[in-house]
Structures are given as structure tokens and as C-alpha cells.
Motif scaffolding. Structure first.
Motif, PDB file in Angstrom:
ATOM      1  N   GLY A  86     176.467 -56.896 149.598  1.00 43.95           N
ATOM      2  CA  GLY A  86     175.274 -56.267 149.288  1.00 43.95           C
ATOM      3  C   GLY A  86     174.111 -56.131 149.611  1.00 43.95           C
ATOM      4  O   GLY A  86     173.063 -55.252 149.107  1.00 43.95           O
ATOM      5  N   ALA A  87     173.785 -56.838 150.229  1.00 46.59           N
ATOM      6  CA  ALA A  87     172.198 -56.998 150.725  1.00 46.59           C
ATOM      7  C   ALA A  87     171.808 -55.591 151.663  1.00 46.59           C
ATOM      8  O   ALA A  87     172.758 -55.170 152.305  1.00 46.59           O
ATOM      9  CB  ALA A  87     172.040 -58.168 151.690  1.00 46.59           C
ATOM     10  N   MET A  88     170.956 -55.381 151.875  1.00 47.58           N
ATOM     11  CA  MET A  88     170.215 -54.295 152.394  1.00 47.58           C
ATOM     12  C   MET A  88     170.421 -54.589 154.090  1.00 47.58           C
ATOM     13  O   MET A  88     169.688 -55.485 154.568  1.00 47.58           O
ATOM     14  CB  MET A  88     168.869 -53.800 152.119  1.00 47.58           C
ATOM     15  N   LEU A  89     171.333 -53.585 154.534  1.00 50.09           N
ATOM     16  CA  LEU A  89     171.396 -53.860 156.090  1.00 50.09           C
ATOM     17  C   LEU A  89     170.320 -52.892 157.050  1.00 50.09           C
ATOM     18  O   LEU A  89     170.053 -51.735 156.482  1.00 50.09           O
ATOM     19  CB  LEU A  89     172.779 -53.671 156.634  1.00 50.09           C
ATOM     20  N   LEU A  90     170.126 -53.306 158.132  1.00 47.07           N
ATOM     21  CA  LEU A  90     169.081 -52.607 159.011  1.00 47.07           C
ATOM     22  C   LEU A  90     169.887 -52.286 160.314  1.00 47.07           C
ATOM     23  O   LEU A  90     171.050 -52.678 160.632  1.00 47.07           O
ATOM     24  CB  LEU A  90     167.825 -53.029 159.387  1.00 47.07           C
ATOM     25  N   PRO A  91     169.604 -51.082 161.032  1.00 47.57           N
ATOM     26  CA  PRO A  91     170.414 -50.727 162.468  1.00 47.57           C
ATOM     27  C   PRO A  91     170.390 -52.176 163.392  1.00 47.57           C
ATOM     28  O   PRO A  91     169.375 -52.911 163.314  1.00 47.57           O
ATOM     29  CB  PRO A  91     169.393 -49.786 162.879  1.00 47.57           C
ATOM     30  N   GLY A  92     171.296 -52.284 163.827  1.00 46.53           N
ATOM     31  CA  GLY A  92     171.650 -53.619 164.721  1.00 46.53           C
ATOM     32  C   GLY A  92     172.022 -54.911 163.928  1.00 46.53           C
ATOM     33  O   GLY A  92     172.607 -55.671 164.467  1.00 46.53           O
ATOM     34  N   ASP A  93     172.064 -54.805 162.738  1.00 51.55           N
ATOM     35  CA  ASP A  93     172.521 -55.867 161.673  1.00 51.55           C
ATOM     36  C   ASP A  93     174.301 -55.816 161.940  1.00 51.55           C
ATOM     37  O   ASP A  93     174.769 -55.037 162.026  1.00 51.55           O
ATOM     38  CB  ASP A  93     172.394 -55.774 160.237  1.00 51.55           C
ATOM     39  N   ALA A  94     174.737 -57.104 161.913  1.00 50.43           N
ATOM     40  CA  ALA A  94     176.386 -56.991 161.959  1.00 50.43           C
ATOM     41  C   ALA A  94     177.060 -57.514 160.596  1.00 50.43           C
ATOM     42  O   ALA A  94     176.329 -58.289 159.733  1.00 50.43           O
ATOM     43  CB  ALA A  94     176.744 -58.139 162.819  1.00 50.43           C
ATOM     44  N   LEU A 174     178.256 -51.852 150.143  1.00 53.12           N
ATOM     45  CA  LEU A 174     177.574 -51.754 151.418  1.00 53.12           C
ATOM     46  C   LEU A 174     176.280 -50.932 151.085  1.00 53.12           C
ATOM     47  O   LEU A 174     176.478 -49.839 150.767  1.00 53.12           O
ATOM     48  CB  LEU A 174     178.336 -51.416 152.543  1.00 53.12           C
ATOM     49  N   ASN A 175     175.113 -51.458 151.487  1.00 46.79           N
ATOM     50  CA  ASN A 175     174.092 -50.893 151.612  1.00 46.79           C
ATOM     51  C   ASN A 175     173.293 -50.976 152.958  1.00 46.79           C
ATOM     52  O   ASN A 175     173.106 -51.927 153.730  1.00 46.79           O
ATOM     53  CB  ASN A 175     173.126 -51.454 150.523  1.00 46.79           C
ATOM     54  N   ALA A 176     172.708 -49.761 153.330  1.00 43.39           N
ATOM     55  CA  ALA A 176     172.066 -49.852 154.680  1.00 43.39           C
ATOM     56  C   ALA A 176     170.910 -48.826 154.712  1.00 43.39           C
ATOM     57  O   ALA A 176     171.086 -47.900 154.270  1.00 43.39           O
ATOM     58  CB  ALA A 176     173.003 -49.694 155.934  1.00 43.39           C
ATOM     59  N   THR A 177     169.845 -49.085 155.244  1.00 44.90           N
ATOM     60  CA  THR A 177     168.765 -48.434 155.741  1.00 44.90           C
ATOM     61  C   THR A 177     168.142 -48.453 156.888  1.00 44.90           C
ATOM     62  O   THR A 177     168.848 -49.103 157.673  1.00 44.90           O
ATOM     63  CB  THR A 177     167.489 -48.555 154.540  1.00 44.90           C
ATOM     64  N   PHE A 178     167.135 -47.421 157.425  1.00 38.06           N
ATOM     65  CA  PHE A 178     166.658 -47.753 158.506  1.00 38.06           C
ATOM     66  C   PHE A 178     165.118 -47.303 158.633  1.00 38.06           C
ATOM     67  O   PHE A 178     164.517 -46.434 157.622  1.00 38.06           O
ATOM     68  CB  PHE A 178     167.169 -46.775 159.678  1.00 38.06           C
ATOM     69  N   PRO A 179     164.325 -47.994 159.182  1.00 37.56           N
ATOM     70  CA  PRO A 179     162.777 -48.034 159.343  1.00 37.56           C
ATOM     71  C   PRO A 179     162.469 -46.503 159.739  1.00 37.56           C
ATOM     72  O   PRO A 179     163.102 -46.008 160.610  1.00 37.56           O
ATOM     73  CB  PRO A 179     162.433 -49.169 159.938  1.00 37.56           C
ATOM     74  N   PRO A 180     161.119 -46.075 159.435  1.00 39.91           N
ATOM     75  CA  PRO A 180     160.801 -44.972 160.222  1.00 39.91           C
ATOM     76  C   PRO A 180     160.402 -45.345 161.474  1.00 39.91           C
ATOM     77  O   PRO A 180     160.194 -46.212 162.022  1.00 39.91           O
ATOM     78  CB  PRO A 180     159.419 -44.595 159.181  1.00 39.91           C
ATOM     79  N   ASP A 181     160.127 -44.242 162.307  1.00 39.63           N
ATOM     80  CA  ASP A 181     159.808 -44.309 163.646  1.00 39.63           C
ATOM     81  C   ASP A 181     158.285 -44.749 163.528  1.00 39.63           C
ATOM     82  O   ASP A 181     157.363 -44.112 162.883  1.00 39.63           O
ATOM     83  CB  ASP A 181     159.782 -43.184 164.413  1.00 39.63           C
ATOM     84  N   PRO A 182     157.791 -45.552 164.570  1.00 38.29           N
ATOM     85  CA  PRO A 182     156.457 -46.088 164.620  1.00 38.29           C
ATOM     86  C   PRO A 182     155.486 -44.921 165.167  1.00 38.29           C
ATOM     87  O   PRO A 182     155.896 -44.103 166.005  1.00 38.29           O
ATOM     88  CB  PRO A 182     156.524 -47.368 165.420  1.00 38.29           C
ATOM     89  N   VAL A 183     154.242 -45.018 164.675  1.00 34.95           N
ATOM     90  CA  VAL A 183     153.077 -44.154 165.246  1.00 34.95           C
ATOM     91  C   VAL A 183     152.467 -44.928 166.375  1.00 34.95           C
ATOM     92  O   VAL A 183     152.756 -45.912 166.832  1.00 34.95           O
ATOM     93  CB  VAL A 183     152.316 -43.837 164.216  1.00 34.95           C
ATOM     94  N   VAL A 184     151.711 -44.167 167.313  1.00 33.89           N
ATOM     95  CA  VAL A 184     151.101 -44.639 168.352  1.00 33.89           C
ATOM     96  C   VAL A 184     149.333 -44.868 167.797  1.00 33.89           C
ATOM     97  O   VAL A 184     148.825 -43.839 167.299  1.00 33.89           O
ATOM     98  CB  VAL A 184     151.018 -43.987 169.535  1.00 33.89           C
ATOM     99  N   LEU A 185     148.918 -45.909 167.815  1.00 27.08           N
ATOM    100  CA  LEU A 185     147.500 -46.374 167.684  1.00 27.08           C
ATOM    101  C   LEU A 185     146.645 -46.346 168.587  1.00 27.08           C
ATOM    102  O   LEU A 185     146.912 -46.720 169.666  1.00 27.08           O
ATOM    103  CB  LEU A 185     147.619 -47.688 166.719  1.00 27.08           C
ATOM    104  N   SER A 186     145.467 -45.943 168.373  1.00 26.33           N
ATOM    105  CA  SER A 186     144.328 -46.082 169.332  1.00 26.33           C
ATOM    106  C   SER A 186     143.021 -46.156 168.711  1.00 26.33           C
ATOM    107  O   SER A 186     142.957 -45.869 167.376  1.00 26.33           O
ATOM    108  CB  SER A 186     144.251 -44.715 170.515  1.00 26.33           C
ATOM    109  N   GLY A 187     141.964 -46.226 169.376  1.00 30.94           N
ATOM    110  CA  GLY A 187     140.454 -46.372 168.720  1.00 30.94           C
ATOM    111  C   GLY A 187     139.559 -46.565 169.640  1.00 30.94           C
ATOM    112  O   GLY A 187     139.701 -46.694 170.831  1.00 30.94           O
ATOM    113  N   HIS A 188     138.244 -46.476 168.992  1.00 28.33           N
ATOM    114  CA  HIS A 188     137.204 -47.035 169.864  1.00 28.33           C
ATOM    115  C   HIS A 188     136.064 -47.682 169.021  1.00 28.33           C
ATOM    116  O   HIS A 188     135.987 -47.168 167.771  1.00 28.33           O
ATOM    117  CB  HIS A 188     136.619 -45.542 170.547  1.00 28.33           C
TER     118      HIS A 188
END
Length: 374
Positions: A86-94, A174-188
Motif C-alpha cells: 500500500g505504500a505510495m509508488l512513483l514512476p520507475g518503482d517496481a 495499490l497506490n501510485a503517483t507522479f511528480p510534477p515536471d520541473p521548472v528551469v531556474l535562472s538568475g542574476h
């Protein structure tokens, strides 16, 4: 349970007895034929049918003949399991799915809402730990963008004889979820004290927050210093303030969804600018109307990191190149907008100089002014 029994008997045979008991208890004599129908006893297992003959002359055959057959009319699943508990699974977990039976050579599968039907094996491959032991298994990898909440795992099994077992459900979900897409970071670096961070806007619909993390060495993660949390998905910039000058900082921005899943951006390394002292000011000294007080005025500092004005007074001349002398301070003013100070010294000649300090300790100084109090 009816089977056809083929018989071969001596010439002159008139009767036959068939039984699953080698003592033929309760068996009836029947007219002999080369093929006889026989009703097996109930229960799936190996069955042995015994036969003996009686001649027209009345004599019986010595001993008996026998043959065996497996009666298989029913398939059975002992249990169905999945090892995530019952643990939360992520993409790529078996996760290993298992259907336990007592029969080899059959076909097994599991069904999960959101995943469909997944075939299992009893041949020692694909996650099956032991071949031909009646346990059908498969090591399944959770695909990307899979969302499951307490999904029921249902096992199916058909044995080699074609009998289909009643379905059995696993006791865990069965429990599964997926993380959001990452953003692109910049700065000055905006100044000696500030760094401006910018990032691409997240596209997730269940946005929770942006969380910015910082440290002075590479390898920023969510255990690093938390700079800020932003709850508006449309905010794509942040200015980090009160930093040290000429210092390198590493940043990473995490996007969290409402379920607590997170994705970290790329790491950026930015260095603050060298600190510059505040601009100098112009100091003026005048006597009050009654000549009892010295009125000192100056131009306001525009330094963004202003810390204080510090007014020095001496009864002896102050050289233009003289450094800051704490012992000569008569006033410390912490408001940049304040541009006047009234001093009440005794009669005599006095020399004044105004220092402007920023928060990092850098300073500038005015020219020296002198005035005589009668």
C-alpha cells in the motif's frame, strides 16, 4: 466425472466389474463390452479404475487390470499479493504481483484499474522467483504519469485443463503517483546584497507551491536552507535579500503539487557583487538664531543598504584624510531621511565630519566643517 474405459478381455468373457476400489467392494457385475462408461468419484485428484472379468463358464479372471486418470474439473487460487503493502509508488518503482495456486502449466494474470491486465509467469523469468511451482509472478515497473489511489488488485487463473478459478483480490491496495515536471531556474546578482531568481512557470493543474532553497556549496536539495515558499503559480521571480557581498550562492527551486509530490529544478550558482561604499554627502554647519546651538545639515543618503549616519566632533582640526574615530562620535542616526542635527556645545571652535555607513560596514565621509560658538 464420466469417463470411457476401454477393455480387452479373453474370448468368452461375459461380465465385467469396474471400481475405484481394488477389492471391488459394492461393485456390480455388468455385461461385458469393449468400451464401458464409468462414473468417477467426486474430488479433483488422481483416480485409478480397476477392472476384472467373468467368463461365460462362470470362472473369474485372476487378479485385475487397472489404469489411472487425473480428474481436474476445478481451478483454485490460494491467494493474490502485491509487495508494495500500500505504500505510495512513483514512476520507475517496481512492484511484484503474485498469484498463488497449486497447479503448474496454467495461465495467470492480475487486473488493476488504471493499469489494465498484466500477465504473470511461472517459468522463472520476468520476476517469477521459482519456475514451475504453481506461483505465477511478474515484476512490474510503474510507468510515467500513473495515478492510482487504493486500486484493487484482482487475480485470475485458468488451469491447464481450461478450468477458470474464481477471482481473488489482494488484501492490500495499490497506490501510485507522479511528480510534477520541473521548472528551469535562472538568475542574476542585482547588487552586493541581492540576487534575483527567475523560473519558467509550472503547467500543473494541482499546483501546491514553489519552494526555493539555498546554500553556499553545490548540491542544494529540500533539506537546504528554505529561502521562501510561494503559493501563486503565476509568480515566476523572487529577489533574495540581505546577502553577503562577493559571496557565491547555490539555488534550486522545487515545484510541489497538492499531494506533496515535488520536482527540483536545475541548480544555479550566482555571486553577489562587490559592495560599494555609500555616496559621500555635503555637510554644512550654522549657528542658531541665538548663537547657542550648532545646526548641522546634510544631503540624504540614497544607499539601498543604509545603516546609519555618524557625526563626529572635535575641538582640534580633523585632517581630510583622517579615518573614522569612534571616540569623536556625538550622534548616531539610523534613519536615512533625517538630514539635520542640533548640537549644543560650550563656547569654542569645533570641527565636524559626517560618516555614512551601510549594513556591511562600508562607509563614506563628508568634508570637514568648522564653526565657532561664542
Amino acid at each position: 466425472r464420466s469417463v470411457s474405459v476401454g477393455l480387452t478381455a479373453p474370448v468368452g468373457t461375459s461380465l465385467v466389474q469396474l471400481s475405484e476400489d481394488s477389492a471391488f467392494a459394492g461393485a456390480q457385475w455388468e455385461n461385458y463390452a469393449a468400451t464401458k462408461n464409468f462414473e468417477l468419484s467426486d474430488g479433483d485428484r488422481m483416480k485409478t479404475v480397476y477392472g476384472r472379468f467373468q467368463m461365460e463358464s462362470g470362472g473369474s479372471s485372476a487378479g485385475f487390470a487397472a489404469d489411472s486418470i487425473i480428474l481436474d474439473r476445478m481451478a483454485l487460487i490460494d491467494s493474490v499479493t502485491e509487495n508494495s503493502d500500500g505504500a505510495m509508488l512513483l514512476p520507475g518503482d517496481a512492484v511484484r504481483f503474485s498469484v498463488y495456486t497449486k497447479e503448474t502449466g496454467g495461465e495467470a494474470s492480475i487486473e488493476v484499474a488504471g493499469l489494465g491486465t498484466i500477465a504473470l509467469y511461472d517459468d522463472g523469468c520476468c520476476g517469477d522467483r521459482v519456475a514451475a511451482n504453481g506461483v505465477y509472478e511478474f515484476l512490474y515497473t510503474i510507468p510515467v504519469n500513473t495515478e492510482l489511489t487504493d486500486a484493487v488488485v484482482t487475480g485470475r487463473f485458468t488451469d491447464a485443463a481450461g478450468n477458470e478459478a474464481a477471482t481473488v483480490k489482494a488484501t492490500t491496495r495499490l497506490n501510485a503517483t507522479f511528480p510534477p515536471d520541473p521548472v528551469v531556474l535562472s538568475g542574476h546578482a542585482a547588487s552586493s546584497r541581492e540576487i534575483v531568481l527567475d523560473w519558467t512557470k509550472t503547467g500543473i493543474t494541482d499546483f501546491g507551491s514553489y519552494r526555493l532553497y539555498r546554500q553556499t556549496t553545490a548540491g542544494v536539495d529540500s533539506s537546504s536552507f528554505a529561502v521562501t515558499t510561494i503559493s501563486n503559480a503565476g509568480t515566476v521571480t523572487y529577489t533574495d535579500t540581505e546577502l553577503a557581498d562577493t559571496t557565491g550562492y547555490y539555488y534550486r527551486l522545487y515545484v510541489y503539487d497538492t499531494r506533496g509530490n515535488a520536482a527540483g529544478s536545475n541548480e544555479v550558482h550566482l555571486t553577489t557583487l562587490a559592495n560599494q561604499p555609500p555616496d559621500t554627502t555635503v555637510l554644512a554647519a550654522n549657528l542658531s538664531g541665538d548663537s547657542a546651538n550648532v545646526i548641522l545639515t546634510w544631503l540624504a543618503s540614497t544607499a539601498e543598504d543604509f545603516e546609519s549616519y555618524r557625526l563626529l566632533r572635535s575641538t582640534s582640526p580633523i585632517s581630510e584624510g583622517a579615518a573614522y574615530n569612534e571616540s569623536l562620535v556625538v550622534a548616531i542616526i539610523n534613519t536615512a531621511a533625517t538630514t539635520t542635527y542640533t548640537d549644543r556645545p560650550a563656547a569654542g571652535t569645533y570641527y565636524y565630519r559626517l560618516f555614512i555607513f551601510d549594513v556591511q560596514g562600508a562607509s563614506s565621509r563628508s568634508h570637514v566643517v568648522s564653526i565657532t560658538v561664542p
